[in-house]
Write an enzyme that holds these catalytic residues in place. Sequence first.
Site, PDB file in Angstrom:
ATOM      1  N   ALA A 164     -15.635   2.703  -0.562  1.00  0.00           N
ATOM      2  CA  ALA A 164     -15.320   1.583   0.335  1.00  0.00           C
ATOM      3  C   ALA A 164     -13.859   1.152   0.236  1.00  0.00           C
ATOM      4  O   ALA A 164     -13.467   0.160   0.835  1.00  0.00           O
ATOM      5  CB  ALA A 164     -16.233   0.397   0.028  1.00  0.00           C
TER       6      ALA A 164
ATOM      7  N   ASP B   3       2.811   2.246  -4.913  1.00  0.00           N
ATOM      8  CA  ASP B   3       2.744   2.368  -6.389  1.00  0.00           C
ATOM      9  C   ASP B   3       3.336   3.683  -6.885  1.00  0.00           C
ATOM     10  O   ASP B   3       4.126   3.703  -7.823  1.00  0.00           O
ATOM     11  CB  ASP B   3       1.318   2.116  -6.920  1.00  0.00           C
ATOM     12  CG  ASP B   3       0.250   3.081  -6.431  1.00  0.00           C
ATOM     13  OD1 ASP B   3       0.493   3.846  -5.463  1.00  0.00           O
ATOM     14  OD2 ASP B   3      -0.858   3.061  -7.022  1.00  0.00           O
TER      15      ASP B   3
ATOM     16  N   GLU C  39       0.840  -1.203   0.000  1.00  0.00           N
ATOM     17  CA  GLU C  39       0.000   0.000   0.000  1.00  0.00           C
ATOM     18  C   GLU C  39       0.875   1.254   0.000  1.00  0.00           C
ATOM     19  O   GLU C  39       1.857   1.335   0.744  1.00  0.00           O
ATOM     20  CB  GLU C  39      -0.887  -0.034   1.241  1.00  0.00           C
ATOM     21  CG  GLU C  39      -2.323   0.282   0.982  1.00  0.00           C
ATOM     22  CD  GLU C  39      -3.023  -0.703   0.054  1.00  0.00           C
ATOM     23  OE1 GLU C  39      -3.037  -0.451  -1.165  1.00  0.00           O
ATOM     24  OE2 GLU C  39      -3.570  -1.700   0.539  1.00  0.00           O
TER      25      GLU C  39
ATOM     26  N   ASP D 107      -4.723   0.646  -8.939  1.00  0.00           N
ATOM     27  CA  ASP D 107      -6.121   0.237  -9.072  1.00  0.00           C
ATOM     28  C   ASP D 107      -6.530  -0.049 -10.522  1.00  0.00           C
ATOM     29  O   ASP D 107      -7.208  -1.038 -10.802  1.00  0.00           O
ATOM     30  CB  ASP D 107      -7.036   1.317  -8.475  1.00  0.00           C
ATOM     31  CG  ASP D 107      -6.701   1.578  -7.020  1.00  0.00           C
ATOM     32  OD1 ASP D 107      -6.228   0.655  -6.348  1.00  0.00           O
ATOM     33  OD2 ASP D 107      -6.894   2.712  -6.560  1.00  0.00           O
TER      34      ASP D 107
ATOM     35  N   SER E 183     -11.998   0.435  -4.852  1.00  0.00           N
ATOM     36  CA  SER E 183     -11.649   0.923  -6.175  1.00  0.00           C
ATOM     37  C   SER E 183     -12.832   1.033  -7.134  1.00  0.00           C
ATOM     38  O   SER E 183     -12.709   0.748  -8.324  1.00  0.00           O
ATOM     39  CB  SER E 183     -10.577  -0.007  -6.757  1.00  0.00           C
ATOM     40  OG  SER E 183      -9.873   0.621  -7.737  1.00  0.00           O
ATOM     41  N   SER E 184     -13.976   1.479  -6.614  1.00  0.00           N
ATOM     42  CA  SER E 184     -15.146   1.610  -7.494  1.00  0.00           C
ATOM     43  C   SER E 184     -14.915   2.674  -8.565  1.00  0.00           C
ATOM     44  O   SER E 184     -15.358   2.517  -9.703  1.00  0.00           O
ATOM     45  CB  SER E 184     -16.388   1.951  -6.676  1.00  0.00           C
ATOM     46  OG  SER E 184     -16.237   3.203  -6.060  1.00  0.00           O
TER      47      SER E 184
END
Length: 389
Positions: free
Chosen positions: A126, A37, A34, A179, A129-130
């Site tokens: 949430a 990237d 996390e 993502d 990665s929507s």
Amino acid sequence: MIQARRAADAFSASRGSAPHGVWSAPGRVNLIGEHTDYNDGFVLPFALPHRIAVAAAPRSDGVLSVATLGDDGRLRQAAPIAVADLEPGAVTGWAAYPAGVAWVLRDEGVAAGADLVVAGDLPAGAGLSSSHALECAVALALLGLAGRSPDDEPGRAGVARWVRRAENDFVGAPTGLLDQTASLCCVEAHVLFLDVRSGKAEQVPFDAAAHGLEVLVVDTRSSHSHTDGGYGARRAGCEEAAGLLGVPALRDVPPDGLADALDRLPGRLRPLVRHVVTEDERVLRAVEVLRAGGLADLGPLLTASHASLRDDYRVSVEELDVAVAAALAAGALGARMVGGGFGGSVIALVPVEAHGTVVRAVLDAFAERGLPVPRTFTGVPSAGAGRDF
Ligand code: GLA
């Protein structure tokens, strides 16, 4: 496929004709890695079965029209806009995500007007990665309407870079490549081991069930956004530290050079650097664990990642810490927050037989503190983005 059907049906009902096609893209969880990237490091995500689907048809008037199907079954229509008029700031709210993709693709000579109807089962905010799933599905739909596949030049990694540009320069969220790449490149039953600097990607088999384990996902319903300052401030701190250390990115600080690097930095930057360097190392160790077939050994790495994100990177919040602590106390082998933080979701590596106990413990811990009831499900590595029909 269910979301694709919903999008297609809503398209037909509202537009009076069937869509030209339907494309969809998944959300993700990141097993570990996390905030690495944008430091040119390593990540290890897998795609979720939850998807965003886009039913699409071309328009001859050059207008982009986007509507999204709500949980109540009603369509919310964004204000239509000419693709030629798209520019950063022209569209705000959720519609900025599809508009940003059309803006980038226009510059790449791809997008023309299109009618898009969106349906999905990925909760927004949430940490799953929507927004990237929406962007990736829109990118594939617009490419598809132009007769192109994501596997044509510049390939899925190239589409991921276009989506990052939409996110960074149009939406205004300074996020990295994790993502989009996960949504576009993951395959079923595998985690994607990605070296962000080189772009080298390896599909590593991941079958938790074969080891009597599962990845339990806890959506804490504490929502987050990466367009406000917290994420950008961490990223700027990392870039400043790399500059002071004279390296292109924090990826270039070796673990055995960490102590020396920290000595050369002001106190406020040290925890950021410690997190990134140790997190990259944890990703490499997690891949070794997976290759050796000892999935249970992932547990301590996940928990160490959470501690580092909480104490050094300081992107955790009460809900995430409560979920992690409750899961661990109830028998999870390891647990951590996923995504950028400031809210969102937790994953826990759980023996299958302990599923009910862990879920109950998390629900009880939230109830005791008066926190909203979290949503839990088992995360199964699923297929990446593609055309449904
Ligand atoms: C968000 C960003 C990603 C990545 C993660 C943290 O999900 O979109 O690019 O930086 O946070 O790992």
